[in-house]
Design an enzyme around this catalytic site. Structure first.
Site, PDB file in Angstrom:
ATOM      1  N   GLU A 171      -0.560   1.787   9.504  1.00 55.35           N
ATOM      2  CA  GLU A 171       0.863   1.798   9.151  1.00 55.35           C
ATOM      3  C   GLU A 171       1.679   2.817   9.937  1.00 55.35           C
ATOM      4  O   GLU A 171       2.128   3.834   9.400  1.00 55.35           O
ATOM      5  CB  GLU A 171       1.034   2.074   7.645  1.00 55.35           C
ATOM      6  CG  GLU A 171       0.408   1.022   6.761  1.00 55.35           C
ATOM      7  CD  GLU A 171       0.828   1.167   5.296  1.00 55.35           C
ATOM      8  OE1 GLU A 171       1.472   2.155   4.948  1.00 55.35           O
ATOM      9  OE2 GLU A 171       0.515   0.259   4.514  1.00 55.35           O
ATOM     10  N   GLU A 359      -4.873  -4.333   3.236  1.00 56.56           N
ATOM     11  CA  GLU A 359      -4.546  -3.714   1.939  1.00 56.56           C
ATOM     12  C   GLU A 359      -3.648  -4.656   1.146  1.00 56.56           C
ATOM     13  O   GLU A 359      -2.738  -5.274   1.703  1.00 56.56           O
ATOM     14  CB  GLU A 359      -3.769  -2.390   2.085  1.00 56.56           C
ATOM     15  CG  GLU A 359      -4.564  -1.249   2.627  1.00 56.56           C
ATOM     16  CD  GLU A 359      -3.732   0.034   2.753  1.00 56.56           C
ATOM     17  OE1 GLU A 359      -2.730   0.190   2.027  1.00 56.56           O
ATOM     18  OE2 GLU A 359      -4.098   0.855   3.603  1.00 56.56           O
TER      19      GLU A 359
HETATM   20  C1  PNW Z   1      -0.111   2.185   1.933  1.00 52.16           C
HETATM   21  N1  PNW Z   1       6.296   1.753   0.846  1.00 52.16           N
HETATM   22  O1  PNW Z   1       1.027   2.963   1.949  1.00 52.16           O
HETATM   23  C2  PNW Z   1      -1.178   3.107   2.499  1.00 52.16           C
HETATM   24  O2  PNW Z   1      -1.868   2.583   3.596  1.00 52.16           O
HETATM   25  C3  PNW Z   1      -2.117   3.643   1.478  1.00 52.16           C
HETATM   26  O3  PNW Z   1      -2.659   4.850   1.939  1.00 52.16           O
HETATM   27  C4  PNW Z   1      -1.401   3.774   0.148  1.00 52.16           C
HETATM   28  O4  PNW Z   1      -2.121   4.470  -0.816  1.00 52.16           O
HETATM   29  C5  PNW Z   1      -1.069   2.369  -0.300  1.00 52.16           C
HETATM   30  O5  PNW Z   1      -0.306   1.677   0.670  1.00 52.16           O
HETATM   31  C6  PNW Z   1      -0.314   2.300  -1.622  1.00 52.16           C
HETATM   32  O6  PNW Z   1       0.918   2.915  -1.517  1.00 52.16           O
HETATM   33  C7  PNW Z   1       2.294   2.583   1.629  1.00 52.16           C
HETATM   34  O7  PNW Z   1       7.028   2.671   0.363  1.00 52.16           O
HETATM   35  C8  PNW Z   1       3.109   3.527   1.036  1.00 52.16           C
HETATM   36  O8  PNW Z   1       6.772   0.612   1.093  1.00 52.16           O
HETATM   37  C9  PNW Z   1       4.421   3.246   0.784  1.00 52.16           C
HETATM   38  C10 PNW Z   1       4.957   2.017   1.125  1.00 52.16           C
HETATM   39  C11 PNW Z   1       4.141   1.044   1.722  1.00 52.16           C
HETATM   40  C12 PNW Z   1       2.822   1.346   1.965  1.00 52.16           C
END
Ligand code: PNW
Length: 453
Positions: A171, A359
């Site tokens: 990401e 994921e």
């Molecule tokens: C992902 N958003 O992060 C990450 O790859 C993980 O480490 C994380 O724990 C998981 O998703 C759950 O959040 C994100 O704000 C964090 O859109 C935030 C966002 C998207 C993905």
């Protein structure tokens, strides 16, 4: 009663089912075994940045409990595991001397996975940049690119005999825009100029290229590599030609700065027009590195944005009201169609050979253990709804080859600390007790029967 029809709920043979985690979110032992400080180890100590001031110091103590965790995975029938290597465990200062204790730790971990018949899918970088590199400029500076190149070569040479599936970075937009952008919500939490922010993407893309190069050079027979992106995902309000065209225009606009360089070897004219004088510095050879062919695209898909056609504009982005159904993670609207459209639009625009959902999952705060059970029916429902839409994408011709649930364990949810629980296995952060939730039993059944149950 007639027999259940399963024709439309069965996944292709060889479909890869797995669970995902990341080193900083589960390992703990943040200062043990010679590990260096990461930007998150530093950032989580800044007052007010993390919910309840939670740190990564102990997390799930997976560093000491990985054998128990892998036995649990095996008992659930989970045969694929996406994990990340902590860069500061291998190079405590980002570059310079290797920490042999860190190298040995992952050898033991990969051996334990093999003993349990679990295939590793290894992310090289899941946000835990060594603090020493941040002190030298972090993602705004090519010093990080050079250090990453050495790190990638080192881990692929070291573990290439045990690891065949590599993911370069997780990401890019999260560890750049959320970390160096105008509204910081991630480490290092340093707002930079718009031009510098565009350099952070470009440097991350260069690291991806080095990850691919390292796997081709040292990965050995059967090694495969790809990026994990969290593309922004639109949902056409009606699945009709005009709304789908609007959703496609939105998809391209929001994702081209990451996916164009990788799949087309350049920044698009639209992107360059948008950034104008703030364009990143492109040096000779950059795009050759960035666009080296990969074997698959990883997509993390959680949530979507509703889009429809609009006279006189390319699209209309509708937004949602506060009462729209969501998980406790504030950003996570429950939108199963996001997975269909994310996969489909990525496929149609960029044509990756294979796509893996690296994921998908949901975070909730209140998941009590009662009589040794966690009845997370909300998560069971979430997974079922998204899997239906994933299967629809496959049936419509998108080459989706696997799905990894986020996450195996409740863990450190970045700025949300330990409050938001994403695991299919509950973790008591006082005692470190693991309790498989109902959703893990549900998922185990899906895996066993290879169909939506
Ligand atoms: C992902 N958003 O992060 C990450 O790859 C993980 O480490 C994380 O724990 C998981 O998703 C759950 O959040 C994100 O704000 C964090 O859109 C935030 C966002 C998207 C993905």
């Amino acid at each position: 009663m007639p027999p259940l029809s399963t024709t439309n709920s069965t996944f292709p043979d060889q479909f890869v089912w797995g669970a995902a985690t990341a080193a900083p979110q589960i390992e703990g032992a943040a200062f043990a075994g010679g590990k260096g400080e990461s930007i998150w180890d530093r950032y989580c100590r800044i007052p007010g940045r993390i919910l309840k001031g939670d740190t990564l110091d102990v997390a799930c103590d997976h560093y000491n409990r990985f054998r128990e965790d892998f036995a649990l995975m095996r008992s659930l029938g989970i045969r694929n595991y996406r994990l990340s290597i902590a860069w500061p465990r291998i190079f405590p200062k980002g570059d310079g001397p290797v920490n042999q204790a860190g190298v040995d730790f992952y050898h033991r971990l990969f051996d334990a996975l093999a003993e349990n018949g679990i295939t590793p899918w290894v992310t090289m970088f899941h946000w835990d940049l060594p603090q020493a590199l941040e002190d030298r400029g972090g993602w705004t500076d090519r010093v990080t690119v050079d250090a990453f190149a050495t790190y990638a070569d080192t881990i692929v040479k070291e573990y290439g005999g045990k690891v065949k599936n590599w993911i370069t970075l997780n990401e890019i937009r999260c560890f750049t825009i959320l970390a160096y952008g105008p509204r910081v919500n991630a480490a290092p939490g340093r707002t930079v100029s718009p031009q510098q922010l565009n350099e952070t993407y470009h440097n991350a893309l260069l690291c991806h290229g080095h990850g691919v190069r390292a796997v081709r050079a040292h990965g050995g027979k059967g090694a495969r590599v790809g990026l994990t992106d969290n593309c922004d995902t639109p949902i056409p309000v009606t699945e009709t030609e005009k709304d789908i065209a609007a959703a496609n225009a939105w998809f391209v606009e929001r994702n081209l700065h990451i996916l164009d360089p990788i799949y087309r070897g350049s920044y698009s004219p639209d992107y360059l027009a948008r950034v104008g004088k703030d364009a990143p510095t492109v040096k000779p050879g950059d795009f050759e590195l960035i666009s080296a062919p990969t074997d698959f695209l990883g997509l993390n898909i959680y949530t979507g944005f509703f889009v429809r056609a609009c006279p006189g504009a390319k699209y209309e982005d509708l937004g949602t009201h506060d009462s729209y159904p969501r998980a406790d993670s504030k950003w996570l609207k429950i939108t199963p169609q996001a997975i269909y459209w994310g996969l489909r639009l990525a496929h149609e625009n960029y044509g990756p050979k294979e796509i893996y959902v690296t994921e998908n999952g949901c975070g909730y705060d209140d998941e009590p253990v009662v009589n040794d059970e966690v009845l997370d029916l909300h998560r069971r429902d979430f997974l079922r709804g998204y899997l239906r839409e994933l299967l629809r994408a496959i049936q419509d011709g998108v080459p989706v080859k696997g799905y990894f649930v986020w996450s195996l364990l409740d863990n450190y949810e970045w700025a949300d600390g330990y409050t938001r629980r994403f695991g299919i296995v509950h973790v008591d952060f006082e005692t470190q007790a693991r309790t498989p939730k109902l959703s893990s039993r549900y998922f185990a059944e899906v895996i066993k029967l290879n169909r939506i149950v």
